[in-house]
Design a protein around this motif. Structure first.
Motif, short mmCIF file in Angstrom:
data_model
loop_
_atom_site.label_atom_id
_atom_site.label_comp_id
_atom_site.label_asym_id
_atom_site.label_seq_id
_atom_site.Cartn_x
_atom_site.Cartn_y
_atom_site.Cartn_z
N VAL A 1 0.83 -1.20 0.00
CA VAL A 1 0.00 0.00 0.00
C VAL A 1 0.87 1.25 0.00
CG1 VAL A 1 -1.76 1.27 1.28
CG2 VAL A 1 -1.85 -1.22 1.19
N GLU A 2 1.94 1.24 0.80
CA GLU A 2 2.81 2.41 0.91
C GLU A 2 4.25 1.92 1.05
OE1 GLU A 2 1.64 6.35 3.12
OE2 GLU A 2 2.66 5.02 4.53
N LYS A 3 5.13 2.51 0.26
CA LYS A 3 6.54 2.11 0.30
C LYS A 3 7.16 2.46 1.64
CE LYS A 3 8.22 2.59 -4.45
NZ LYS A 3 9.14 3.38 -5.27
N GLY A 4 8.17 1.70 2.00
CA GLY A 4 8.95 2.00 3.19
C GLY A 4 10.28 2.62 2.79
N TYR A 5 10.88 3.39 3.71
CA TYR A 5 12.13 4.08 3.40
C TYR A 5 13.10 3.97 4.57
CZ TYR A 5 9.83 6.13 -0.64
OH TYR A 5 9.18 6.31 -1.83
N LYS A 6 14.38 4.00 4.20
CA LYS A 6 15.47 4.02 5.17
C LYS A 6 16.25 5.31 4.98
CE LYS A 6 17.16 -0.65 5.64
NZ LYS A 6 18.21 -1.53 5.14
N LEU A 7 16.76 5.82 6.07
CA LEU A 7 17.70 6.95 6.03
C LEU A 7 19.01 6.40 6.59
CD1 LEU A 7 18.22 9.89 5.41
CD2 LEU A 7 17.47 10.46 7.71
N ASP B 1 21.08 3.59 7.65
CA ASP B 1 20.74 2.23 8.08
C ASP B 1 19.47 2.19 8.92
OD1 ASP B 1 22.99 1.22 6.85
OD2 ASP B 1 24.24 1.41 8.64
N LYS B 2 18.90 3.35 9.20
CA LYS B 2 17.73 3.44 10.09
C LYS B 2 16.45 3.50 9.26
CE LYS B 2 15.83 6.20 13.83
NZ LYS B 2 15.95 7.45 14.58
N VAL B 3 15.48 2.65 9.62
CA VAL B 3 14.19 2.66 8.95
C VAL B 3 13.40 3.85 9.49
CG1 VAL B 3 12.04 1.41 8.56
CG2 VAL B 3 14.21 0.17 8.66
N ILE B 4 12.98 4.76 8.59
CA ILE B 4 12.19 5.92 9.04
C ILE B 4 10.70 5.73 8.74
CG2 ILE B 4 14.09 7.55 8.95
CD1 ILE B 4 12.99 8.57 6.28
N ARG B 5 10.39 4.81 7.81
CA ARG B 5 8.98 4.45 7.57
C ARG B 5 8.95 3.01 7.08
NH1 ARG B 5 5.16 7.64 3.42
NH2 ARG B 5 6.03 6.20 1.91
N PHE B 6 8.20 2.18 7.80
CA PHE B 6 8.06 0.78 7.43
C PHE B 6 7.08 0.67 6.26
CE2 PHE B 6 9.62 0.43 11.75
CZ PHE B 6 10.54 -0.58 11.63
N PRO B 7 7.32 -0.29 5.36
CA PRO B 7 6.37 -0.48 4.26
C PRO B 7 5.04 -1.01 4.80
CG PRO B 7 8.17 -2.08 4.13
CD PRO B 7 8.47 -1.17 5.26
N LYS B 8 3.93 -0.43 4.30
CA LYS B 8 2.60 -0.85 4.71
C LYS B 8 2.10 -1.84 3.67
CE LYS B 8 1.80 3.36 7.22
NZ LYS B 8 1.10 4.62 7.33
N VAL B 9 1.76 -3.04 4.15
CA VAL B 9 1.42 -4.13 3.23
C VAL B 9 0.10 -4.79 3.60
CG1 VAL B 9 3.84 -4.62 2.71
CG2 VAL B 9 2.74 -5.82 4.59
N VAL B 10 -0.45 -5.51 2.61
CA VAL B 10 -1.63 -6.34 2.79
C VAL B 10 -1.14 -7.78 2.71
CG1 VAL B 10 -3.85 -7.01 1.82
CG2 VAL B 10 -3.12 -4.62 1.73
N ILE B 11 -1.55 -8.60 3.68
CA ILE B 11 -1.08 -9.98 3.69
C ILE B 11 -2.25 -10.94 3.48
CG2 ILE B 11 0.96 -9.54 5.06
CD1 ILE B 11 -0.52 -10.52 7.49
N GLY B 12 -1.94 -12.11 2.98
CA GLY B 12 -2.96 -13.13 2.70
C GLY B 12 -3.18 -14.04 3.89
N GLN B 13 -4.48 -14.43 4.05
CA GLN B 13 -4.84 -15.35 5.14
C GLN B 13 -4.89 -16.76 4.63
OE1 GLN B 13 -8.54 -13.66 6.59
NE2 GLN B 13 -7.69 -13.66 8.63
#
Length: 179
Positions: free
Chosen positions: A159-165, A167-179
């Motif tokens: 849903v939304e990309k994640g980014y690192k600055l 080596d530090k993650v500043i925003r985790f990727p937002k994902v949809v997972i399967g059940q």
């Protein structure tokens, strides 16, 4: 006093002088030993203090480097929604065949912004459909029934990309997972 008494008295005085001399030497040794012990204690204190100071210097130098690496974190976090808006605009403009020139202009601006942010240390976290979901690396938005059995517990959509600055993650990727 007889000669015998005099000689006994002289012997007693000699013995007393020897005892006094021995006591003085023992006292001198004990003073010297005390000084040596004090010197050893002070040397130990100095070495510990020196080691502590060296550790302090290393720690503050590392903290300073980390601060310089992540000093622009607030600015980067503020720019991420703009980057997302550019990506959404590009996907919608691609559908409109009449706005080809507009798409090229928006793409150039997007690429320039992305290149500038990457030069400052920003990098996208690559997540693709079918990757295993890991709660430490991804943020699950929702779960949907998996279209196939091999996608159960795996990432269906990003849903939304994640980014690192750095080596530090500043925003985790937002994902949809399967059940």
């Amino acid at each position: 006093m007889s000669k015998k008494d005099k000689s006994e008295h002289a012997e007693k005085e000699q013995i007393q002088e020897e005892v006094t001399t021995d006591t003085a030497q023992v006292e001198e040794l004990s003073i010297e030993e005390k000084l040596n012990e004090d010197l050893a204690k002070e040397k130990d204190k100095f070495m510990r203090l020196f080691a502590e100071f060296e550790n302090y210097k290393k720690r503050t130098a590392k903290e300073r480097l980390d601060l310089f690496k992540t000093a622009s974190q607030d600015v980067m976090l503020a720019m991420l929604p703009v980057l997302d808006d550019f990506e959404r605009a590009l996907t919608h403009i691609e559908e409109d065949k009449e706005a080809e020139d507009l798409r090229k202009g928006v793409l150039l601006i997007y690429q320039k912004l992305l290149k500038t942010l990457e030069q400052k240390g920003l990098s996208a976290i690559v997540v693709e459909q079918g990757d295993m979901f890991n709660a430490d690396d991804h943020e699950a938005i929702t779960q949907i029934p998996a279209p196939s059995d091999d996608l159960k517990g795996k990432i269906i959509d990003v849903v939304e990309k994640g980014y690192k600055l750095g080596d530090k993650v500043i925003r985790f990727p937002k994902v949809v997972i399967g059940q």
